[in-house]
Design an enzyme around this catalytic site. Structure first.
Site, PDB file in Angstrom:
ATOM      1  N   LYS A   1       2.566  61.071  -9.353  1.00 56.49           N
ATOM      2  CA  LYS A   1       1.571  62.131  -9.169  1.00 56.49           C
ATOM      3  C   LYS A   1       0.808  62.286 -10.473  1.00 56.49           C
ATOM      4  O   LYS A   1       1.383  62.618 -11.509  1.00 56.49           O
ATOM      5  CB  LYS A   1       2.242  63.461  -8.809  1.00 56.49           C
ATOM      6  CG  LYS A   1       1.249  64.625  -8.819  1.00 56.49           C
ATOM      7  CD  LYS A   1       1.894  65.974  -8.596  1.00 56.49           C
ATOM      8  CE  LYS A   1       0.950  67.082  -9.069  1.00 56.49           C
ATOM      9  NZ  LYS A   1       1.535  68.418  -8.868  1.00 56.49           N
TER      10      LYS A   1
ATOM     11  N   GLY B   1      -0.750  76.526  -5.732  1.00 58.89           N
ATOM     12  CA  GLY B   1      -1.404  77.788  -5.399  1.00 58.89           C
ATOM     13  C   GLY B   1      -0.861  78.493  -4.172  1.00 58.89           C
ATOM     14  O   GLY B   1      -1.204  79.638  -3.912  1.00 58.89           O
TER      15      GLY B   1
ATOM     16  N   THR C   1       6.543  76.582  -7.288  1.00 57.33           N
ATOM     17  CA  THR C   1       6.787  77.978  -7.656  1.00 57.33           C
ATOM     18  C   THR C   1       7.014  78.876  -6.447  1.00 57.33           C
ATOM     19  O   THR C   1       7.851  79.786  -6.501  1.00 57.33           O
ATOM     20  CB  THR C   1       5.590  78.509  -8.479  1.00 57.33           C
ATOM     21  OG1 THR C   1       5.336  77.596  -9.538  1.00 57.33           O
ATOM     22  CG2 THR C   1       5.888  79.871  -9.054  1.00 57.33           C
TER      23      THR C   1
END
Lengths: 261, 66
Positions: free
Chosen positions: A103, A191, A213
């Site tokens: 990535k 996000g 997260t």
């Protein structure tokens, strides 16, 4: 869901459309439990200096979640230049015995962690030449996304909102435009805050969602991992089912004919 | 002679190899990768790669990350 609803990245087929990060957990035990609950088949990892003072007998991520169990996606997190990102990918390939899937993220600014798209192009060009299969983190910019695809990215991963912000999909029309233009898998990366955000990404037609997260930072990461798994599946099924158009006024669900009053 | 490993200075003997360093750091059983002056040293070369004075060595592993 039909077991035939799979997607393919760099020639390998996956049935889970939820990709997870392995950072920010309180310990390795929680990492393993949440990753298992997510049902993910791809997990990002960071490449960092060995802790010189570390106890050699202490378990590491590669022991508890080995690459034989889950596809590793080494990332270039915290790289601010193409050069650092390329170095990181080369080290990751050596570390993982020739594993080419990476990535790429090249960041532009510590406050927003927004991608530096110019440096991302520079790094991608070299990585593709060197035989890497690159999933690229980028802006929700349709032009940049298309260019990354044309340069040889195996997947393009626009952000939903800043990394770790939990703001959800800030620009759904751009994400949809990117998907409609694409010939490689499009995954929302970064996000997402909660399950509904993941479902919205999938309803827009994304091939998958990558998050860290939202799961690791939840009060109960294992339960949130399970919620995200369901949200991804629900959103995908809703996308395939084809939603009704939005209308301003009501439309009765019971028959109008045959009323006796 | 002096070499730098992950930013720290180490005093080692002449003809000190990458393999010697892995043993010194007790990383024989760890999944690592090594870079010397920005060049990857493949694991298969550890035993015959000899460090030079001032070499900058990075040894990395995979850890949790998003």
């Amino acid at each position: 869901m039909s077991t035939t609803d799979t997607f393919t990245i760099a020639g390998k087929t996956y049935s889970s459309r939820l990709l997870v990060g392995s950072g920010k957990y309180k310990d390795l035990e929680e990492t393993v439990k949440a990753t298992d609950a997510s049902g993910s088949e791809i997990m990002t990892v960071a490449i960092r200096r060995t802790n010189i003072g570390q106890n050699p007998d202490e378990a590491s991520l590669t022991d508890v979640l080995p690459p034989s169990k889950i596809t590793y996606l080494p990332n270039t997190a915290m790289c601010y230049t193409a050069e650092d990102a390329i170095r990181t990918c080369r080290l990751a390939r050596e570390l993982l015995d020739g594993h080419n899937l990476v990535k790429l993220e090249v960041l532009g600014d510590e406050k927003t962690l927004y991608p530096d798209v110019d440096q991302t192009y520079v790094a991608l060009e070299t990585l593709v030449k060197e035989g890497f299969e690159v999933m690229v983190y980028t802006n929700d910019d349709p032009i940049a996304a298309k260019r990354l695809e044309e340069m040889g990215a195996v997947a393009v991963m626009p952000l939903a909102a800043p990394i770790g912000s939990g703001l959800g999909i800030r620009n759904p029309y751009n994400i949809r435009t990117i998907i409609q233009n694409a010939n490689v898998p499009i995954l929302v990366d970064a996000g997402v805050g909660t399950a509904s955000d993941a479902a919205i990404a999938m309803e827009l037609g994304c091939d998958g969602v990558l998050m860290n997260t939202a799961i690791a930072g939840a009060k109960d990461p294992v339960l949130m991992a399970s919620a995200m798994k369901k949200a991804i599946e629900a959103g995908r099924e809703a996308f395939l089912a084809g939603r009704i158009p939005k209308k301003q006024y009501a439309s009765a669900s019971s028959p109008i004919d045959g009323t006796f009053f | 002679m002096n070499i730098f490993v992950n930013g720290e200075s180490h005093d080692v003997s002449q003809n000190f190899t990458a393999e010697d360093l892995v043993i010194k750091l007790e990383l024989q059983n760890a999944k690592i990768a090594m870079e010397v002056n920005l060049e990857i040293i493949p694991r298969s070369q550890y035993s015959n790669h000899t460090f030079q004075e001032g070499d900058k060595i990075e040894i990395v592993r995979a850890i949790g990350g998003g």
